[in-house]
Design a protein around this motif. Structure first.
Motif, PDB file in Angstrom:
ATOM      1  N   TYR A 256       0.786  -1.231   0.000  1.00 23.95           N
ATOM      2  CA  TYR A 256       0.000   0.000   0.000  1.00 23.95           C
ATOM      3  C   TYR A 256       0.815   1.277   0.000  1.00 23.95           C
ATOM      4  CZ  TYR A 256      -3.628  -3.305   1.369  1.00 23.95           C
ATOM      5  OH  TYR A 256      -4.491  -4.370   1.405  1.00 23.95           O
ATOM      6  N   GLN A 257       2.071   1.239   0.456  1.00 20.48           N
ATOM      7  CA  GLN A 257       2.811   2.484   0.633  1.00 20.48           C
ATOM      8  C   GLN A 257       4.306   2.212   0.756  1.00 20.48           C
ATOM      9  OE1 GLN A 257       0.865   3.948   4.145  1.00 20.48           O
ATOM     10  NE2 GLN A 257       1.257   2.085   5.279  1.00 20.48           N
ATOM     11  N   HIS A 258       5.084   3.302   0.686  1.00 16.77           N
ATOM     12  CA  HIS A 258       6.534   3.188   0.806  1.00 16.77           C
ATOM     13  C   HIS A 258       6.952   3.716   2.177  1.00 16.77           C
ATOM     14  CE1 HIS A 258      10.649   2.804  -0.403  1.00 16.77           C
ATOM     15  NE2 HIS A 258      10.890   4.073  -0.212  1.00 16.77           N
ATOM     16  N   LEU A 259       7.634   2.872   2.963  1.00 15.93           N
ATOM     17  CA  LEU A 259       8.013   3.201   4.340  1.00 15.93           C
ATOM     18  C   LEU A 259       9.512   3.426   4.417  1.00 15.93           C
ATOM     19  CD1 LEU A 259       5.969   0.395   6.162  1.00 15.93           C
ATOM     20  CD2 LEU A 259       5.182   2.666   5.462  1.00 15.93           C
ATOM     21  N   VAL A 260       9.914   4.488   5.095  1.00 14.82           N
ATOM     22  CA  VAL A 260      11.340   4.816   5.256  1.00 14.82           C
ATOM     23  C   VAL A 260      11.578   5.270   6.687  1.00 14.82           C
ATOM     24  CG1 VAL A 260      13.186   6.427   4.631  1.00 14.82           C
ATOM     25  CG2 VAL A 260      11.770   5.423   2.845  1.00 14.82           C
ATOM     26  N   VAL A 261      12.662   4.780   7.291  1.00  8.87           N
ATOM     27  CA  VAL A 261      13.116   5.255   8.597  1.00  8.87           C
ATOM     28  C   VAL A 261      14.526   5.799   8.421  1.00  8.87           C
ATOM     29  CG1 VAL A 261      13.637   4.647  10.995  1.00  8.87           C
ATOM     30  CG2 VAL A 261      11.730   3.523   9.806  1.00  8.87           C
ATOM     31  N   THR A 262      14.762   7.018   8.914  1.00 12.04           N
ATOM     32  CA  THR A 262      16.095   7.626   8.845  1.00 12.04           C
ATOM     33  C   THR A 262      16.632   7.858  10.251  1.00 12.04           C
ATOM     34  OG1 THR A 262      15.284   9.923   8.837  1.00 12.04           O
ATOM     35  CG2 THR A 262      15.467   8.789   6.694  1.00 12.04           C
ATOM     36  N   HIS A 263      17.954   8.018  10.349  1.00 16.31           N
ATOM     37  CA  HIS A 263      18.590   8.232  11.641  1.00 16.31           C
ATOM     38  C   HIS A 263      19.636   9.325  11.536  1.00 16.31           C
ATOM     39  CE1 HIS A 263      21.490   6.943  14.999  1.00 16.31           C
ATOM     40  NE2 HIS A 263      20.454   7.532  15.564  1.00 16.31           N
ATOM     41  N   ASN A 264      19.555  10.276  12.451  1.00 15.44           N
ATOM     42  CA  ASN A 264      20.561  11.319  12.586  1.00 15.44           C
ATOM     43  C   ASN A 264      21.408  10.971  13.805  1.00 15.44           C
ATOM     44  OD1 ASN A 264      21.959  13.699  13.455  1.00 15.44           O
ATOM     45  ND2 ASN A 264      20.582  14.928  12.182  1.00 15.44           N
ATOM     46  N   PRO A 265      22.652  10.485  13.607  1.00 13.25           N
ATOM     47  CA  PRO A 265      23.454  10.032  14.750  1.00 13.25           C
ATOM     48  C   PRO A 265      23.850  11.159  15.689  1.00 13.25           C
ATOM     49  CG  PRO A 265      24.752   9.989  12.727  1.00 13.25           C
ATOM     50  CD  PRO A 265      23.345  10.282  12.318  1.00 13.25           C
ATOM     51  N   THR A 266      23.998  12.380  15.168  1.00 12.56           N
ATOM     52  CA  THR A 266      24.388  13.503  16.015  1.00 12.56           C
ATOM     53  C   THR A 266      23.319  13.812  17.058  1.00 12.56           C
ATOM     54  OG1 THR A 266      25.663  14.456  14.190  1.00 12.56           O
ATOM     55  CG2 THR A 266      25.113  15.908  16.037  1.00 12.56           C
ATOM     56  N   LEU A 267      22.063  13.829  16.605  1.00  8.12           N
ATOM     57  CA  LEU A 267      20.946  14.104  17.507  1.00  8.12           C
ATOM     58  C   LEU A 267      20.332  12.827  18.072  1.00  8.12           C
ATOM     59  CD1 LEU A 267      19.123  16.818  15.351  1.00  8.12           C
ATOM     60  CD2 LEU A 267      20.721  17.193  17.237  1.00  8.12           C
ATOM     61  N   ASP A 268      20.792  11.679  17.555  1.00  8.19           N
ATOM     62  CA  ASP A 268      20.174  10.386  17.864  1.00  8.19           C
ATOM     63  C   ASP A 268      18.673  10.462  17.613  1.00  8.19           C
ATOM     64  OD1 ASP A 268      20.101   7.730  18.533  1.00  8.19           O
ATOM     65  OD2 ASP A 268      19.811   8.114  20.677  1.00  8.19           O
ATOM     66  N   GLU A 269      18.325  11.010  16.456  1.00  9.50           N
ATOM     67  CA  GLU A 269      16.926  11.225  16.085  1.00  9.50           C
ATOM     68  C   GLU A 269      16.542  10.279  14.949  1.00  9.50           C
ATOM     69  OE1 GLU A 269      14.110  14.843  14.328  1.00  9.50           O
ATOM     70  OE2 GLU A 269      16.236  14.713  13.818  1.00  9.50           O
ATOM     71  N   TYR A 270      15.437   9.596  15.122  1.00  8.51           N
ATOM     72  CA  TYR A 270      14.864   8.759  14.070  1.00  8.51           C
ATOM     73  C   TYR A 270      13.632   9.464  13.515  1.00  8.51           C
ATOM     74  CZ  TYR A 270      17.820   4.861  15.569  1.00  8.51           C
ATOM     75  OH  TYR A 270      18.890   4.061  15.873  1.00  8.51           O
ATOM     76  N   ARG A 271      13.485   9.398  12.197  1.00 11.68           N
ATOM     77  CA  ARG A 271      12.301   9.963  11.549  1.00 11.68           C
ATOM     78  C   ARG A 271      11.640   8.889  10.696  1.00 11.68           C
ATOM     79  NH1 ARG A 271      12.434  16.278   9.954  1.00 11.68           N
ATOM     80  NH2 ARG A 271      13.241  17.079  11.943  1.00 11.68           N
TER      81      ARG A 271
END
Length: 568
Positions: A256-271
């Protein structure tokens, strides 16, 4: 040898085989042509959004170029070279069509300001080549069919039948199970195979004299198709990285859709992204989910039975389960892969507090929705058993249902005390139906008299017309509404609509004024923050339109796509 009307039996057989070959080629190329058109339109919609506009422009431009190709063929292709021209057209179309999505993605990655030149260049080229096909194959078939009406019957009907086959193949196979960059190589094979069949047959019939250049070109195109099909997924991931600021740690196209998870190691932030649109960031998702859930849970007269529409990430469920009087939760999310990812990915599972622990994803018949076959959800309570093992207690009965939210509402019969509508923004017609008066009327039907509904309603700052259109539409369905908004750093000022069925506005405001979150573990929301969230600046309430959104008049999607999102 026996003859009929001056034609030998062998001659008749040769004519019949030639006709069959040409009809087969036309069927396959007709299927391929339509698939390639759809792929171009889908790529444009994925990159630029506004699917209706992109599909209309792409299909219209390709049809225009088909007309140009049909007109040009009589000037550039002579009668003596028809077979060679047909084969050349098909292998060229296979090459261009196969590589177009990857090339367009690369252009968007490396030359974002001018990539549309590449995109529309491919669209026009493919349309032109498709336009050459039918007249050329019709001219070839003229040698095997004397009557014009029979010739047109064979060729045009095969092309139209192939188009239907291509449309069904794209919609129910390629689009659901294969990435676009791979679909293009599969579709290109539908052009390459008939080209090779024609090559072999007509060479044996003596209609192709010089095969050197054509053979080399065919071998090169074949090698190109094999290479592209083999490595396109790896290349797609590398190109996709340029679309995101942070490193991609997960990428998958579901049915149904395209899923993506990203990671910013400096902020330890996942989007987390769906179809390129951010859904939440680990740094501030609590602001959104706490604001969606707790006001409705505080206002509702009862919280025993909860319905969540969307929310496959488990964050809304996490907030709901903070209330001890919740007895059962039905979570309706169309995509089972979304729920599986949220239940198993270490980061996402930590974020949602293991809300899907032991979750069993159940596919429900769209015409017979039942919600009584869930499972008991147990979570650790911080204590230990006599055996020094973590003690668990029953939290609620949870039922995860994979079905379209609108179909669920149509067939569900059990009432709910609180309903949360946590669905993607209305950026397409498919999503628009989940923001219509008819949809909210179904929600109202399932809501208990003292119940409350919370709707995520886009941004009142970046999408002001959209936000107030959603609010008007909820009210038009017979619900009493209260508007509020909070700032979520990842995507700015975000709005919600709180609605009740029979509770009057004065009572709701009184409950809001008395709202207490004592004993509820929140990281952002307080009673004071919520009361302040109900205040809107004068500029945020100034709108130009007063329509409500319906299935047959989907004004919301038009508003949404025309809003000032460039300030986001």
């Amino acid at each position: 040898m026996r003859t009929t009307n001056g034609v030998t039996a062998d001659g008749k057989a040769a004519i019949a085989w030639a006709r069959l070959l040409l009809v087969t080629c036309t069927f396959l190329t007709g299927a391929c042509g339509l698939v390639l058109e759809y792929i171009q339109a889908t790529v444009a919609a994925f990159i630029l959004g506004n699917a209706i506009e992109q599909w209309a422009v792409v299909i219209g431009l390709m049809l225009f170029m088909m007309g140009i190709g049909s007109k040009a063929q009589r000037f550039v292709i002579g009668d003596k070279n028809l077979v060679q021209a047909f084969i050349g057209i098909e292998i060229t179309l296979a090459l261009v069509g196969a590589w177009s999505p990857l090339s367009i993605y690369a252009a968007y990655a490396y030359m974002a300001n001018h990539f549309m030149l590449v995109q529309y260049g491919f669209i026009m080229c493919i349309g032109f080549l498709i336009g050459l096909e039918i007249p050329v194959v019709t001219r070839i078939n003229r040698d095997y069919t004397c009557e014009l009406k029979i010739n047109l019957d064979y060729i045009l009907s095969a092309d139209y039948f192939g188009s239907l086959a291509g449309a069904l193949f794209f919609a129910f196979v390629l689009l659901r199970y294969v990435p676009l960059t791979e679909s293009s190589f599969i579709a290109a094979t539908l052009n390459f195979v008939p080209a090779m069949l024609a090559f072999v047959y007509f060479y044996r019939q003596g209609r192709i004299q010089r095969i050197g250049g054509l053979l080399v070109a065919s071998l090169l195109v074949f090698a190109s198709l094999v290479t592209g099909y083999t490595y396109n997924r790896d290349w797609n991931i590398k190109l996709e990285q340029y679309l995101y600021d942070d490193r991609i740690v997960y990428s998958n196209t579901t049915r149904y859709q395209h899923l993506v998870v990203t990671h910013n190691p400096t902020l330890d932030e996942y989007r987390f992204y769906i179809n390129g649109h951010i859904q939440y960031s680990t740094t501030d998702e609590a602001r959104y989910h706490e604001s969606l859930v707790h006001p409705a849970m505080q206002v509702a007269a009862s919280r025993k039975k909860v319905l969540i529409l969307g929310g496959g990430d488990g964050m809304t469920l996490r907030e709901v389960l903070k209330y001890k009087d919740v007895q059962s939760v039905d979570l309706v999310d169309l995509d089972p892969d979304m729920v599986r990812l949220s239940a198993t990915h270490p980061v996402l599972r930590q974020l949602n507090g293991g809300a899907f622990d032991d979750a069993r994803v159940r596919v429900v018949d769209a015409l017979g929705v039942e919600t009584g076959e869930g499972y008991d959800l147990f979570q650790e309570n911080g204590k230990q058993t006599d055996e020094k093992l973590p003690d668990v207690e029953k939290v609620a009965r949870l039922n995860v249902i994979n079905i379209d939210a609108d179909k669920f509402l149509t067939h569900a019969k059990q009432p709910y005390d609180t309903i949360f509508i946590d669905l993607p923004d209305p950026s397409t017609i498919e999503l628009n139906k989940l923001y219509t008066k008819g949809f909210y009327s179904k929600v109202r039907r399932l809501l208990t008299d003292g119940g409350a509904v919370a709707v995520q309603a886009t941004s009142p700052f970046f999408a002001r017309e959209s936000y107030w259109c959603i609010s008007r539409t909820v009210a038009a369905a017979g619900l009493n509404t209260v508007n509020y908004h909070v700032n979520v750093e990842s995507f700015g000022d975000w709005g919600f609509v709180l609605a009740t069925k029979s509770l009057k506005k004065g009572y709701v405001e009184k409950r809001m004024a008395e709202m207490s979150l004592d004993g509820i573990n929140t990281s952002f929301l307080t009673a004071e923050v919520f009361r302040a969230a109900c205040v809107f600046g004068k500029d945020l309430m100034q709108v130009k339109h007063d329509e409500i959104n319906t299935v047959m008049h989907p004004v919301l999607t038009y508003y949404y796509l025309k809003e000032d999102w460039q300030y986001d």
